[in-house]
Design a protein around this motif. Structure first.
Motif, mmCIF file in Angstrom:
data_model
loop_
_atom_site.group_PDB
_atom_site.id
_atom_site.type_symbol
_atom_site.label_atom_id
_atom_site.label_comp_id
_atom_site.label_asym_id
_atom_site.label_seq_id
_atom_site.Cartn_x
_atom_site.Cartn_y
_atom_site.Cartn_z
ATOM 1 N N LEU A 99 93.250 43.195 39.186
ATOM 2 C CA LEU A 99 93.118 41.870 39.806
ATOM 3 C C LEU A 99 93.841 41.812 41.147
ATOM 4 N N ALA A 100 95.026 42.411 41.203
ATOM 5 C CA ALA A 100 95.802 42.375 42.449
ATOM 6 C C ALA A 100 95.067 43.088 43.579
ATOM 7 N N LYS A 101 94.323 44.137 43.240
ATOM 8 C CA LYS A 101 93.585 44.876 44.262
ATOM 9 C C LYS A 101 92.452 44.038 44.874
ATOM 10 N N GLN A 102 92.082 42.950 44.207
ATOM 11 C CA GLN A 102 91.034 42.083 44.736
ATOM 12 C C GLN A 102 91.580 41.060 45.730
ATOM 13 N N VAL A 103 92.915 41.016 45.864
ATOM 14 C CA VAL A 103 93.555 40.052 46.773
ATOM 15 C C VAL A 103 93.959 40.788 48.043
ATOM 16 N N PRO A 104 93.328 40.517 49.163
ATOM 17 C CA PRO A 104 93.644 41.238 50.397
ATOM 18 C C PRO A 104 95.110 41.062 50.787
ATOM 19 N N GLY A 105 95.751 42.190 51.108
ATOM 20 C CA GLY A 105 97.118 42.147 51.618
ATOM 21 C C GLY A 105 98.201 42.026 50.564
ATOM 22 N N LEU A 106 97.848 41.950 49.290
ATOM 23 C CA LEU A 106 98.853 41.811 48.245
ATOM 24 C C LEU A 106 99.472 43.181 47.957
ATOM 25 N N GLU A 107 100.787 43.292 48.166
ATOM 26 C CA GLU A 107 101.490 44.557 47.995
ATOM 27 C C GLU A 107 101.812 44.789 46.519
ATOM 28 N N THR A 108 101.470 45.966 46.020
ATOM 29 C CA THR A 108 101.743 46.284 44.614
ATOM 30 C C THR A 108 102.669 47.483 44.450
ATOM 31 N N HIS A 109 102.743 48.364 45.435
ATOM 32 C CA HIS A 109 103.570 49.554 45.301
ATOM 33 C C HIS A 109 105.037 49.175 45.154
ATOM 34 N N GLY A 110 105.663 49.638 44.092
ATOM 35 C CA GLY A 110 107.064 49.353 43.847
ATOM 36 C C GLY A 110 107.332 47.944 43.369
ATOM 37 N N LYS A 111 106.285 47.139 43.192
ATOM 38 C CA LYS A 111 106.460 45.739 42.798
ATOM 39 C C LYS A 111 105.696 45.476 41.502
ATOM 40 N N LEU A 112 104.599 44.778 41.559
ATOM 41 C CA LEU A 112 103.730 44.499 40.416
ATOM 42 C C LEU A 112 104.481 43.836 39.262
ATOM 43 N N GLY A 113 105.375 42.907 39.586
ATOM 44 C CA GLY A 113 106.085 42.173 38.554
ATOM 45 C C GLY A 113 107.098 43.004 37.791
ATOM 46 N N THR A 114 107.594 44.075 38.425
ATOM 47 C CA THR A 114 108.538 44.961 37.752
ATOM 48 C C THR A 114 109.953 44.389 37.800
ATOM 49 N N ASN A 115 110.841 45.053 37.078
ATOM 50 C CA ASN A 115 112.239 44.644 37.005
ATOM 51 C C ASN A 115 113.107 45.566 37.851
ATOM 52 N N GLY A 116 114.299 45.091 38.213
ATOM 53 C CA GLY A 116 115.161 45.953 39.007
ATOM 54 C C GLY A 116 116.535 45.372 39.236
ATOM 55 N N TRP A 117 117.388 46.186 39.832
ATOM 56 C CA TRP A 117 118.727 45.747 40.227
ATOM 57 C C TRP A 117 118.992 46.227 41.654
ATOM 58 N N GLY A 118 120.163 45.897 42.181
ATOM 59 C CA GLY A 118 120.486 46.292 43.546
ATOM 60 C C GLY A 118 119.559 45.610 44.532
ATOM 61 N N GLU A 119 118.961 46.371 45.402
ATOM 62 C CA GLU A 119 118.059 45.810 46.407
ATOM 63 C C GLU A 119 116.809 45.208 45.801
ATOM 64 N N ARG A 120 116.528 45.562 44.563
ATOM 65 C CA ARG A 120 115.334 45.040 43.902
ATOM 66 C C ARG A 120 115.627 43.770 43.100
ATOM 67 N N SER A 121 116.850 43.293 43.171
ATOM 68 C CA SER A 121 117.241 42.041 42.517
ATOM 69 C C SER A 121 117.386 40.947 43.564
ATOM 70 N N ALA A 122 116.956 39.727 43.224
ATOM 71 C CA ALA A 122 117.056 38.617 44.179
ATOM 72 C C ALA A 122 118.500 38.326 44.548
ATOM 73 N N VAL A 123 119.434 38.597 43.632
ATOM 74 C CA VAL A 123 120.852 38.342 43.907
ATOM 75 C C VAL A 123 121.628 39.646 44.047
ATOM 76 N N HIS A 124 120.913 40.771 44.098
ATOM 77 C CA HIS A 124 121.506 42.101 44.282
ATOM 78 C C HIS A 124 122.528 42.444 43.203
ATOM 79 N N ILE A 125 122.214 42.096 41.969
ATOM 80 C CA ILE A 125 123.086 42.430 40.853
ATOM 81 C C ILE A 125 123.163 43.948 40.703
ATOM 82 N N ASN A 126 124.341 44.470 40.293
ATOM 83 C CA ASN A 126 124.461 45.919 40.137
ATOM 84 C C ASN A 126 123.921 46.368 38.791
ATOM 85 N N ALA A 127 123.900 47.677 38.560
ATOM 86 C CA ALA A 127 123.290 48.220 37.346
ATOM 87 C C ALA A 127 124.020 47.747 36.092
#
Length: 242
Positions: A99-127
């Motif tokens: 579905l995301a590929k049908q939306v022009p300009g929508l970035e999915t690499h490294g994202k796609l609703g994934t989880n993360g910490w550090g730079e990938r956290s909105a508040v930059h929480i550590n591991a």
């Protein structure tokens, strides 16, 4: 093993990832964190009533681990559920990506609703903070599921507190880690997102399982065991109340 239950877990996990993670990926900017939290909770609420009578609506390996350790299911059932949940999570994520590929300009690499910490956290929480967050939030979710589906709990309303718990978990967790509390929900999107999402995946597989195991342990302390005879369970209640 009831094949309907296994199919239910596969379908339920697929729909949870497709609709709830899909809401974050496809409509996140429009609905915000509150909308995403509601999407997760409402989807789980609906699934609890739809497939709860068939499989128990675990749709989460951490919940299944909790049920196994609380002696509510056997090992064979747990393994079959885990396989179904992982495959369902991957299938759901594949549909989100499609579905995301049908939306022009929508970035999915490294994202796609994934989880993360550090730079990938909105508040930059550590591991370490991310691990603790996922353990605590999963503990809450799994404990609530175990408690409200217990034989002494009020029946017919199981889905409501479970859905509400998942909403609260996401309201707290989205700014911190994006909220996993479910290894299958994290695995599927990370496999397709790749990059840093995949390198950080281990935490979102391990921490929810730790939280689920802790919830099972506490549940065994606070609730009579389902395998006790009725008279012994009542005696346990009396001793607890004394």
């Amino acid at each position: 093993m009831d094949r309907r239950a296994v199919v239910g877990e596969f379908l339920g996990t697929l729909l949870l990832v497709l609709l709830a993670v899909g809401a974050a990926v496809l409509a996140g900017e429009a609905i915000g964190s509150v909308g995403i939290a509601l999407a997760f909770g409402l989807v789980l609420l609906a699934l609890a009533y739809a497939i709860g009578p068939i499989s128990g609506c675990h749709v989460n390996p951490a919940v299944t681990l909790g049920f196994l350790l609380a002696r509510r299911i056997d090992g064979r059932t747990a393994v079959s559920y885990w396989v179904a949940q992982v495959l369902g999570g991957i299938a759901g994520a594949a549909l989100v990506l499609l579905l995301a590929k049908q939306v022009p300009g929508l970035e999915t690499h490294g994202k796609l609703g994934t989880n993360g910490w550090g730079e990938r956290s909105a508040v930059h929480i550590n591991a370490g903070g991310a691990f603790l967050t996922e353990v605590v939030l999963t503990f809450l979710l799994v404990y609530v599921v175990l408690a409200v589906t217990h034989r002494l709990a009020a029946t017919g309303f199981d889905g409501l507190p479970i859905g509400m718990a998942l909403v609260v978990v996401h309201l707290v967790g989205i700014p911190l880690t994006g909220t996993s509390v479910n290894p299958a929900r994290s695995l599927g999107p990370a496999l397709f997102a790749g990059g840093p999402a995949l390198s950080q995946l281990w935490l979102f597989l391990l921490a929810p399982l730790v939280g689920g195991a802790l919830a099972a342990g506490v549940h065994l302390l606070t609730h009579p065991q389902p395998n006790l005879p009725a008279a012994e369970a009542l005696a346990t209640d009396a001793r607890a109340a004394a």
